[in-house]
Design a protein around this motif. Structure first.
Motif, PDB file in Angstrom:
ATOM      1  N   LYS A  34     -45.062  -0.236   6.348  1.00 22.76           N
ATOM      2  CA  LYS A  34     -46.182   0.210   5.517  1.00 22.76           C
ATOM      3  C   LYS A  34     -47.509  -0.020   6.217  1.00 22.76           C
ATOM      4  CE  LYS A  34     -44.368  -0.356   0.797  1.00 22.76           C
ATOM      5  NZ  LYS A  34     -44.584  -1.091  -0.494  1.00 22.76           N
ATOM      6  N   ALA A  35     -47.637  -1.145   6.884  1.00 22.21           N
ATOM      7  CA  ALA A  35     -48.894  -1.497   7.544  1.00 22.21           C
ATOM      8  C   ALA A  35     -49.268  -0.493   8.619  1.00 22.21           C
ATOM      9  CB  ALA A  35     -48.800  -2.898   8.129  1.00 22.21           C
ATOM     10  N   PHE A  36     -48.252   0.093   9.275  1.00 22.87           N
ATOM     11  CA  PHE A  36     -48.521   1.052  10.349  1.00 22.87           C
ATOM     12  C   PHE A  36     -48.462   2.503   9.873  1.00 22.87           C
ATOM     13  CE2 PHE A  36     -47.508  -2.703  12.863  1.00 22.87           C
ATOM     14  CZ  PHE A  36     -48.433  -2.609  13.903  1.00 22.87           C
ATOM     15  N   ASN A  37     -48.226   2.704   8.580  1.00 23.20           N
ATOM     16  CA  ASN A  37     -48.144   4.066   8.034  1.00 23.20           C
ATOM     17  C   ASN A  37     -48.892   4.150   6.707  1.00 23.20           C
ATOM     18  OD1 ASN A  37     -46.043   5.615   9.858  1.00 23.20           O
ATOM     19  ND2 ASN A  37     -45.191   3.570   9.508  1.00 23.20           N
ATOM     20  N   LYS A  38     -50.146   3.766   6.711  1.00 24.27           N
ATOM     21  CA  LYS A  38     -50.936   3.783   5.489  1.00 24.27           C
ATOM     22  C   LYS A  38     -51.324   5.214   5.104  1.00 24.27           C
ATOM     23  CE  LYS A  38     -53.054  -0.781   6.207  1.00 24.27           C
ATOM     24  NZ  LYS A  38     -52.440  -1.443   5.052  1.00 24.27           N
ATOM     25  N   PRO A  39     -51.359   5.529   3.810  1.00 27.53           N
ATOM     26  CA  PRO A  39     -51.840   6.843   3.370  1.00 27.53           C
ATOM     27  C   PRO A  39     -53.307   7.033   3.755  1.00 27.53           C
ATOM     28  CG  PRO A  39     -50.726   5.666   1.586  1.00 27.53           C
ATOM     29  CD  PRO A  39     -50.923   4.688   2.697  1.00 27.53           C
ATOM     30  N   LYS A  40     -53.747   8.293   3.905  1.00 30.90           N
ATOM     31  CA  LYS A  40     -55.120   8.567   4.315  1.00 30.90           C
ATOM     32  C   LYS A  40     -56.137   8.059   3.304  1.00 30.90           C
ATOM     33  CE  LYS A  40     -54.329  12.549   7.320  1.00 30.90           C
ATOM     34  NZ  LYS A  40     -54.661  13.980   7.566  1.00 30.90           N
ATOM     35  N   ASN A  41     -55.778   8.073   2.012  1.00 25.38           N
ATOM     36  CA  ASN A  41     -56.766   7.706   0.993  1.00 25.38           C
ATOM     37  C   ASN A  41     -56.994   6.202   0.861  1.00 25.38           C
ATOM     38  OD1 ASN A  41     -54.390   6.954  -0.307  1.00 25.38           O
ATOM     39  ND2 ASN A  41     -54.673   8.326  -2.062  1.00 25.38           N
ATOM     40  N   GLY A 243     -58.661  -5.932  -5.442  1.00 27.66           N
ATOM     41  CA  GLY A 243     -58.255  -5.059  -4.362  1.00 27.66           C
ATOM     42  C   GLY A 243     -57.302  -5.748  -3.412  1.00 27.66           C
ATOM     43  N   GLN A 244     -56.616  -4.949  -2.594  1.00 24.07           N
ATOM     44  CA  GLN A 244     -55.638  -5.404  -1.605  1.00 24.07           C
ATOM     45  C   GLN A 244     -54.376  -5.938  -2.290  1.00 24.07           C
ATOM     46  OE1 GLN A 244     -57.172  -4.039   0.747  1.00 24.07           O
ATOM     47  NE2 GLN A 244     -59.112  -4.243  -0.365  1.00 24.07           N
ATOM     48  N   TYR A 245     -54.051  -5.349  -3.431  1.00 18.14           N
ATOM     49  CA  TYR A 245     -52.843  -5.718  -4.174  1.00 18.14           C
ATOM     50  C   TYR A 245     -51.699  -4.766  -3.818  1.00 18.14           C
ATOM     51  CZ  TYR A 245     -55.038  -1.979  -6.888  1.00 18.14           C
ATOM     52  OH  TYR A 245     -55.664  -0.811  -7.239  1.00 18.14           O
ATOM     53  N   ASP A 246     -50.489  -5.180  -4.157  1.00 20.86           N
ATOM     54  CA  ASP A 246     -49.308  -4.353  -3.929  1.00 20.86           C
ATOM     55  C   ASP A 246     -48.160  -4.949  -4.742  1.00 20.86           C
ATOM     56  OD1 ASP A 246     -46.715  -3.497  -2.354  1.00 20.86           O
ATOM     57  OD2 ASP A 246     -48.301  -2.208  -1.553  1.00 20.86           O
ATOM     58  N   LYS A 247     -47.244  -4.102  -5.179  1.00 21.88           N
ATOM     59  CA  LYS A 247     -46.093  -4.596  -5.942  1.00 21.88           C
ATOM     60  C   LYS A 247     -45.193  -5.476  -5.076  1.00 21.88           C
ATOM     61  CE  LYS A 247     -43.249  -0.477  -5.047  1.00 21.88           C
ATOM     62  NZ  LYS A 247     -42.505   0.652  -5.681  1.00 21.88           N
ATOM     63  N   SER A 248     -45.383  -5.395  -3.752  1.00 25.35           N
ATOM     64  CA  SER A 248     -44.572  -6.222  -2.853  1.00 25.35           C
ATOM     65  C   SER A 248     -45.079  -7.655  -2.771  1.00 25.35           C
ATOM     66  CB  SER A 248     -44.548  -5.613  -1.447  1.00 25.35           C
ATOM     67  OG  SER A 248     -43.905  -4.357  -1.446  1.00 25.35           O
ATOM     68  N   ALA A 280     -59.040  -1.876   4.645  1.00 23.09           N
ATOM     69  CA  ALA A 280     -57.801  -1.445   3.990  1.00 23.09           C
ATOM     70  C   ALA A 280     -56.684  -2.401   4.367  1.00 23.09           C
ATOM     71  CB  ALA A 280     -57.459  -0.019   4.399  1.00 23.09           C
ATOM     72  N   LEU A 281     -56.446  -3.394   3.505  1.00 25.18           N
ATOM     73  CA  LEU A 281     -55.396  -4.379   3.752  1.00 25.18           C
ATOM     74  C   LEU A 281     -54.152  -4.099   2.910  1.00 25.18           C
ATOM     75  CD1 LEU A 281     -57.580  -7.625   3.759  1.00 25.18           C
ATOM     76  CD2 LEU A 281     -57.114  -6.041   5.627  1.00 25.18           C
ATOM     77  N   ALA A 282     -54.214  -3.049   2.081  1.00 26.14           N
ATOM     78  CA  ALA A 282     -53.083  -2.656   1.235  1.00 26.14           C
ATOM     79  C   ALA A 282     -52.986  -1.131   1.261  1.00 26.14           C
ATOM     80  CB  ALA A 282     -53.266  -3.183  -0.188  1.00 26.14           C
ATOM     81  N   ASN A 283     -52.055  -0.572   0.493  1.00 26.06           N
ATOM     82  CA  ASN A 283     -51.799   0.866   0.540  1.00 26.06           C
ATOM     83  C   ASN A 283     -52.352   1.638  -0.654  1.00 26.06           C
ATOM     84  OD1 ASN A 283     -50.433   0.813   3.015  1.00 26.06           O
ATOM     85  ND2 ASN A 283     -48.497   0.300   2.042  1.00 26.06           N
ATOM     86  N   HIS A 284     -53.092   0.994  -1.539  1.00 24.36           N
ATOM     87  CA  HIS A 284     -53.660   1.733  -2.667  1.00 24.36           C
ATOM     88  C   HIS A 284     -54.892   2.519  -2.212  1.00 24.36           C
ATOM     89  CE1 HIS A 284     -56.880  -1.237  -2.767  1.00 24.36           C
ATOM     90  NE2 HIS A 284     -55.995  -2.219  -2.918  1.00 24.36           N
TER      91      HIS A 284
END
Length: 326
Positions: A34-41, A243-248, A280-284
């Motif tokens: 996930k860290a190396f494949n973050k969404p553009k947004n 911010g920087q939250y994730d279900k993981s 951007a430390l998370a994927n949201h």
């Protein structure tokens, strides 16, 4: 330097509540992918709007907070300045090329800082303790306050040990005239490189003359917020991560809805959400945290939403522009 040791479990620091680093469904390989494949947004599509203030000439009779993006901010009161988790470098990763600041978010540099009476470091993660920044501002700083065993990282950045006080949860120190600082629990962890939980992490209660401010640092939601509210509240202002939250990793960072609950538990009159809008430390999506927080707050408390560098003065109308809507 006065060192106050906290009891460790197996030689490492621990949270009050059991705090797994990851949810049962997560694993380190999936997080790395996930860290190396973050969404553009996860990053804004335009330059972040900001407001530049001459901090060296600014004066206000009431506490005024200048947020510099993410978790760095200055608390100004009359002629005194307290700087929290200063990070003015363009990246917050030990890996070259990663975690670059959003375009426009890094308008404040070390050279823009006024004379600093107190620097507070909440823990030793790279996005909160930046050695390059500390090297550049140290000649302006009178004193530093950190959780226990964080001093070594400051000393490595060139800070004299004579300027540092370490604090365990429950410790109080008079840091200036009519200004008390108390270290209180947070639900998080520490670590740089391969070292993890060998130093403490903390939130702080700042009693600034007749004002009371909660300095949240990083923390997952937990029972400690209600305990702190009952023992030290109410607060004029709570500065909490959003911010920087994730279900993981649901235990070490709060969801925006939990940030509202934490502010409620603390008995805060006003909430200033931080830990967003710079890295951007998370994927949201980069601006999702503030939208979710405002929806969850739904008028239950005052919420300040300043642009980076826009002053937030207690007792005056709060900045509430939705500047992130693009």
């Amino acid at each position: 330097m006065k060192k106050k040791k906290k009891e460790k479990s197996s030689g490492r620091y621990a949270n009050i509540e059991e705090t797994p680093m990851m949810a049962d469904s997560a694993n380190y390989l999936s997080l790395l992918l996930k860290a190396f494949n973050k969404p553009k947004n996860v990053s804004p599509s335009k330059v972040i709007p900001t407001q530049k203030t001459n901090l060296k000439e600014f004066y206000e009779e009431a506490p005024t907070i200048f947020w510099f993006g993410h978790s760095s901010y200055l608390i100004h009161y009359k002629e005194k300045n307290i700087l929290i988790d200063p990070v003015f470098s363009n990246r917050v990763s030990p890996i070259p090329g990663m975690l670059k600041a959003f375009s426009g978010s890094n308008i404040y540099k070390s050279a823009d800082m006024p004379e600093i009476d107190v620097v507070i470091i909440t823990h030793n993660h790279y996005d909160h303790l930046d050695k390059k920044t500390l090297k550049k501002i140290d000649h302006k700083v009178k004193s530093y306050y950190t959780p226990t065993d964080v001093a070594a990282d400051l000393i490595d950045a060139g800070v004299s040990s004579s300027k540092i006080d370490e604090m365990n949860w429950g410790n109080s120190i008079k840091v200036m005239k009519k200004t008390m600082l108390r270290a209180v629990p947070a639900r998080h962890f520490s670590g740089r490189g391969l070292r993890r939980n060998t130093s403490l992490w903390s939130a702080f209660v700042l009693e600034l003359h007749d004002w009371k401010i909660f300095i949240g640092g990083d923390s997952g939601y937990g029972k400690h917020f209600k305990t702190i509210g009952e023992e030290h509240g109410p607060f004029d202002l709570a500065i909490l991560e959003c911010g920087q939250y994730d279900k993981s990793w649901p235990f070490i960072h709060m969801l925006p809805e939990e940030t509202i609950q934490a502010a409620t538990d603390l008995k805060a009159e006003t909430l200033l959400p931080v830990h967003w809008a710079k890295f951007a430390l998370a994927n949201h999506p980069w601006n999702e945290p503030i939208d979710r927080l405002l929806k969850a707050g739904n008028g239950s408390m005052q919420i300040a939403t300043p642009k980076i560098g826009e002053p937030v003065t207690l007792g005056k109308p709060l900045p509430k522009e939705h500047w992130w809507n693009f």
